[in-house]
Every structure is written in structure tokens, then in C-alpha cells.
Design a protein around this motif. Sequence first.
Motif, PDB file in Angstrom:
ATOM      1  N   ASN A 246       1.879   8.268 -11.686  1.00  0.00           N
ATOM      2  CA  ASN A 246       3.266   7.803 -11.735  1.00  0.00           C
ATOM      3  C   ASN A 246       4.158   8.904 -12.299  1.00  0.00           C
ATOM      4  O   ASN A 246       3.800   9.574 -13.271  1.00  0.00           O
ATOM      5  CB  ASN A 246       3.388   6.548 -12.599  1.00  0.00           C
ATOM      6  CG  ASN A 246       4.634   5.756 -12.293  1.00  0.00           C
ATOM      7  OD1 ASN A 246       4.822   5.320 -11.152  1.00  0.00           O
ATOM      8  ND2 ASN A 246       5.498   5.556 -13.282  1.00  0.00           N
ATOM      9  N   THR A 253       5.790   2.318 -10.663  1.00  0.00           N
ATOM     10  CA  THR A 253       7.059   2.147  -9.944  1.00  0.00           C
ATOM     11  C   THR A 253       7.453   3.371  -9.139  1.00  0.00           C
ATOM     12  O   THR A 253       8.287   3.284  -8.239  1.00  0.00           O
ATOM     13  CB  THR A 253       8.185   1.826 -10.938  1.00  0.00           C
ATOM     14  OG1 THR A 253       8.263   2.886 -11.915  1.00  0.00           O
ATOM     15  CG2 THR A 253       7.917   0.501 -11.656  1.00  0.00           C
ATOM     16  N   ASN A 254       6.867   4.529  -9.443  1.00  0.00           N
ATOM     17  CA  ASN A 254       7.243   5.765  -8.746  1.00  0.00           C
ATOM     18  C   ASN A 254       5.999   6.627  -8.563  1.00  0.00           C
ATOM     19  O   ASN A 254       5.821   7.654  -9.218  1.00  0.00           O
ATOM     20  CB  ASN A 254       8.317   6.511  -9.548  1.00  0.00           C
ATOM     21  CG  ASN A 254       8.887   7.687  -8.781  1.00  0.00           C
ATOM     22  OD1 ASN A 254       8.679   7.812  -7.576  1.00  0.00           O
ATOM     23  ND2 ASN A 254       9.614   8.546  -9.467  1.00  0.00           N
ATOM     24  N   LEU A 274      -3.606  -1.369  -3.587  1.00  0.00           N
ATOM     25  CA  LEU A 274      -3.084  -0.025  -3.365  1.00  0.00           C
ATOM     26  C   LEU A 274      -3.235   0.309  -1.891  1.00  0.00           C
ATOM     27  O   LEU A 274      -4.238  -0.043  -1.260  1.00  0.00           O
ATOM     28  CB  LEU A 274      -3.856   1.021  -4.186  1.00  0.00           C
ATOM     29  CG  LEU A 274      -3.603   1.071  -5.691  1.00  0.00           C
ATOM     30  CD1 LEU A 274      -4.506   0.056  -6.395  1.00  0.00           C
ATOM     31  CD2 LEU A 274      -3.868   2.465  -6.236  1.00  0.00           C
ATOM     32  N   HIS A 275      -2.243   0.986  -1.347  1.00  0.00           N
ATOM     33  CA  HIS A 275      -2.302   1.435   0.051  1.00  0.00           C
ATOM     34  C   HIS A 275      -1.870   2.893   0.093  1.00  0.00           C
ATOM     35  O   HIS A 275      -0.771   3.237  -0.333  1.00  0.00           O
ATOM     36  CB  HIS A 275      -1.393   0.599   0.937  1.00  0.00           C
ATOM     37  CG  HIS A 275      -1.577   0.892   2.401  1.00  0.00           C
ATOM     38  ND1 HIS A 275      -2.484   0.231   3.189  1.00  0.00           N
ATOM     39  CD2 HIS A 275      -0.986   1.814   3.205  1.00  0.00           C
ATOM     40  CE1 HIS A 275      -2.440   0.700   4.426  1.00  0.00           C
ATOM     41  NE2 HIS A 275      -1.546   1.675   4.457  1.00  0.00           N
ATOM     42  N   LYS A 282       1.895   9.106   1.046  1.00  0.00           N
ATOM     43  CA  LYS A 282       2.593   8.006   0.383  1.00  0.00           C
ATOM     44  C   LYS A 282       1.591   7.004  -0.166  1.00  0.00           C
ATOM     45  O   LYS A 282       0.683   6.571   0.539  1.00  0.00           O
ATOM     46  CB  LYS A 282       3.545   7.315   1.367  1.00  0.00           C
ATOM     47  CG  LYS A 282       4.359   6.183   0.762  1.00  0.00           C
ATOM     48  CD  LYS A 282       5.290   5.566   1.802  1.00  0.00           C
ATOM     49  CE  LYS A 282       6.115   4.430   1.202  1.00  0.00           C
ATOM     50  NZ  LYS A 282       7.021   3.821   2.231  1.00  0.00           N
ATOM     51  N   THR A 284       1.439   3.257  -2.272  1.00  0.00           N
ATOM     52  CA  THR A 284       2.152   2.086  -2.767  1.00  0.00           C
ATOM     53  C   THR A 284       1.180   1.175  -3.492  1.00  0.00           C
ATOM     54  O   THR A 284      -0.026   1.205  -3.256  1.00  0.00           O
ATOM     55  CB  THR A 284       2.830   1.308  -1.625  1.00  0.00           C
ATOM     56  OG1 THR A 284       1.827   0.880  -0.688  1.00  0.00           O
ATOM     57  CG2 THR A 284       3.859   2.164  -0.908  1.00  0.00           C
ATOM     58  N   LYS A 286       1.091  -3.017  -5.194  1.00  0.00           N
ATOM     59  CA  LYS A 286       1.801  -4.276  -5.435  1.00  0.00           C
ATOM     60  C   LYS A 286       0.836  -5.347  -5.895  1.00  0.00           C
ATOM     61  O   LYS A 286      -0.377  -5.285  -5.621  1.00  0.00           O
ATOM     62  CB  LYS A 286       2.529  -4.735  -4.175  1.00  0.00           C
ATOM     63  CG  LYS A 286       1.612  -5.031  -3.005  1.00  0.00           C
ATOM     64  CD  LYS A 286       2.419  -5.488  -1.785  1.00  0.00           C
ATOM     65  CE  LYS A 286       1.493  -5.818  -0.613  1.00  0.00           C
ATOM     66  NZ  LYS A 286       2.255  -6.259   0.585  1.00  0.00           N
TER      67      LYS A 286
END
Length: 382
Positions: A246, A253-254, A274-275, A282, A284, A286
Motif C-alpha cells: 500500500n 486503499t492504494n 484480491l485480484h 493492477k 485490487t 475488497k
Amino acid sequence: MKKINILTSILVATALLTACEDDRDSNPTIQEPTTFVLNTPANATSNVYDLNQSKNIELTCTQPDYGYPAVVTYTVQADLTDKWTDETETADASYLTLASISTSAKVDANTQELNKAIVKLAGWTSENDYDGEPMSVFVRLYAHIGDKGYPIHSNSIELKVIPYYMDISDAVPATYYLLGDFIGEVPWGNPTMAAGTAYFPMSLVKGYAYDANTGKGEFTYTGYIPADKGFKVVAVPGTWDDQWGNADSEGFTNLVNDKNSQNIKVNAAGWYTLHLNTIENKLTMKATTFETQPTEYDAVTLTYGSESVDMTKVTMEHSHVWYADITIAASCKAKFTSGDKTWGGEVFPFGSFVDGATISCKPGDYTVLFNELDECYYFKAK
């Protein structure tokens, strides 16, 4: 006024009843088709398809009769013998399924995929294995609706083709590994340890086509992450030049691919997904919810040929990742089991689960990684 209100209620009820009947009438009754026809191309009997000089072979069919205009998914299958025998515990299937799919009754058979299937089915290992003469390949269509519902095969047709030798060994997907405060027996452990004791790879995305030359593509991981426990995603355990964390501070968040990044960390313990896309660079992450909690298995056995080994669960809360070190002496079939539950696949040395399949393994020394929640396995050569 009471009479008017009663009449209004009757009219409303009648309208609702009619609407319900209309809804029932509009819901189709699915029927299971028994056959559908793959047409022979008009020039198939006189034409020879040069697979190195064309992109697709156009195939057409009559749609299977499901009783209504269903959205049908088609894939092309190829067999050199026209026997269409399925895989068994001791032998591979006589046919292969091409990767491309179509939802149209006009199906383009990708010639590169068809050529790759021919090379694999014929067992060619060099250009010397093929004499350059035209040969026969038999193709049929596999059709289904929804998630492989009501599957059916068409008739087969014969095509005359000129294939070419190609190297069919694809690059192993270049996945990243998770390691950190809550992962393994030795958090942030020595990278010389076997995968599983201190780190494990992200999983493959089922149905995704990875770059055959670079192994780049999409990867995933769903798991339980405790609060305030840092972790990172790295390309090579033990090195930190290629890592995900991060930016600026601990969190998620980043997320950035930066060797100066901070730990990935959550404030609220729970299930997260996680993807990672290594082509777009990239990552991500959630929170994830389940209607019912995933089954937690107490034991998993890996069977390969006549041998078997009890796998070890990676030390984590609610862990679904398993590992084992094995030596395969000769080509064999492998599968994972826990009680009555069985998992298998169609690809070696890595792949996603396919119901009813067994994994065709090659001799060697491997660390096997198995994620029954993400439905993925790796046979990592030592």
C-alpha cells in the motif's frame, strides 16, 4: 362507497391474477435435446485447409432444441480417430476441446487452436514427426446453456488439413506469492523454505487464457485476513524489488507495485478477495461475503498413480491452502480427495478444477500447492 371499494378490490385482484398467469406463461419449459447437427462445409470434401495460412474454419449448425430460443454456448472438439473416448483413470481422452467459445450457430474454429490440438493428440515433439502431407481431423461441437446445463454433442465431420509443428509447451503462469504476519509456520519466513511453510501463490482465474509466452494474466485469492496483520504480494519470495503493497501507509486503499510500499493491512478481520492483473499491473482488494461459510476440511490426500500423501494445511486462520512435497517416478494420473469430495483437473503442471477429471502428471520432484476454495492447483518443479 363500500360497494365501489369492493368492486375496486376485485378488479385489482383480477389484474394481479392475470399478471401472475402471464408470468407463468412467459416462463419457458426447458426440454433436454437429444441431438443437433453440425453441417459439413460445402467445400470440405474437395478442400484441404492449410492451418498455417488461415485464421478460422467456419462451421455452422442447427441449434439444439431446448424448447425455447435459448442462449447456447458452443465449443469445438477435435479427435484424430473419430472414436471420442473420454478420459479414464489410466488413459487420456481421445479428443481435445479448443479454447474459443461461441454463442452463435455459426462457429469459427480457430486454426491455431486446432493445430495445437492436432500436435498434442499426435504426440509430435519435433518438426521431423510430421511429413507435410494432408491428414484428417474429426471435429464436433459441444453445446450447453447456462453453467454447463443440458450438455449435448453434435455429430462429427471430417476435415482434411495441412497442420504444422508448433511448440505446445506454454509458459507457466507468472503468479505472485502472499507472505506476511499471519501466513505459514514462519511468518515472513526464509524464502528457501518450501512453499506453504511461509508463503503460497495466488490462484489462477478459472477459464482465463494466460499469455503463452510470458505467463502474464489475472490471478486471485480469497481468504480470511485477521486485523492489523501486515502482508505483501511478491513476484519472488526473498526478493523485494517486485512487490505489491500500500502506498504511503499501511492499508489497502492504494495498492501499488512499488518496492518502497508499506504493508497491506485491514482494520476489520474478515474474508477478502484480491485480484491481480499482471498485464495491466493492477491489484485490487475488497471485502467478501458468503451466504454460507466455506467448508473447512480437516484433511486432504493427494493421490498420484499408486502413491498417495497426506497434504499439510498452510498455517492460517480458516486456511484453505494445502501443500506437499512429492516425487513422481513415472507418468500417472493425480487427484485430490477429502472424504467423499474429489478434485481434479485437465492441465499439468497447473490448472483450475474440472469435475470428474484427473490430472495427467509427468515425472519429477514437485512442491504441490492446492487451494480448494479458489479451486486451483500447482505442481511446482523443485
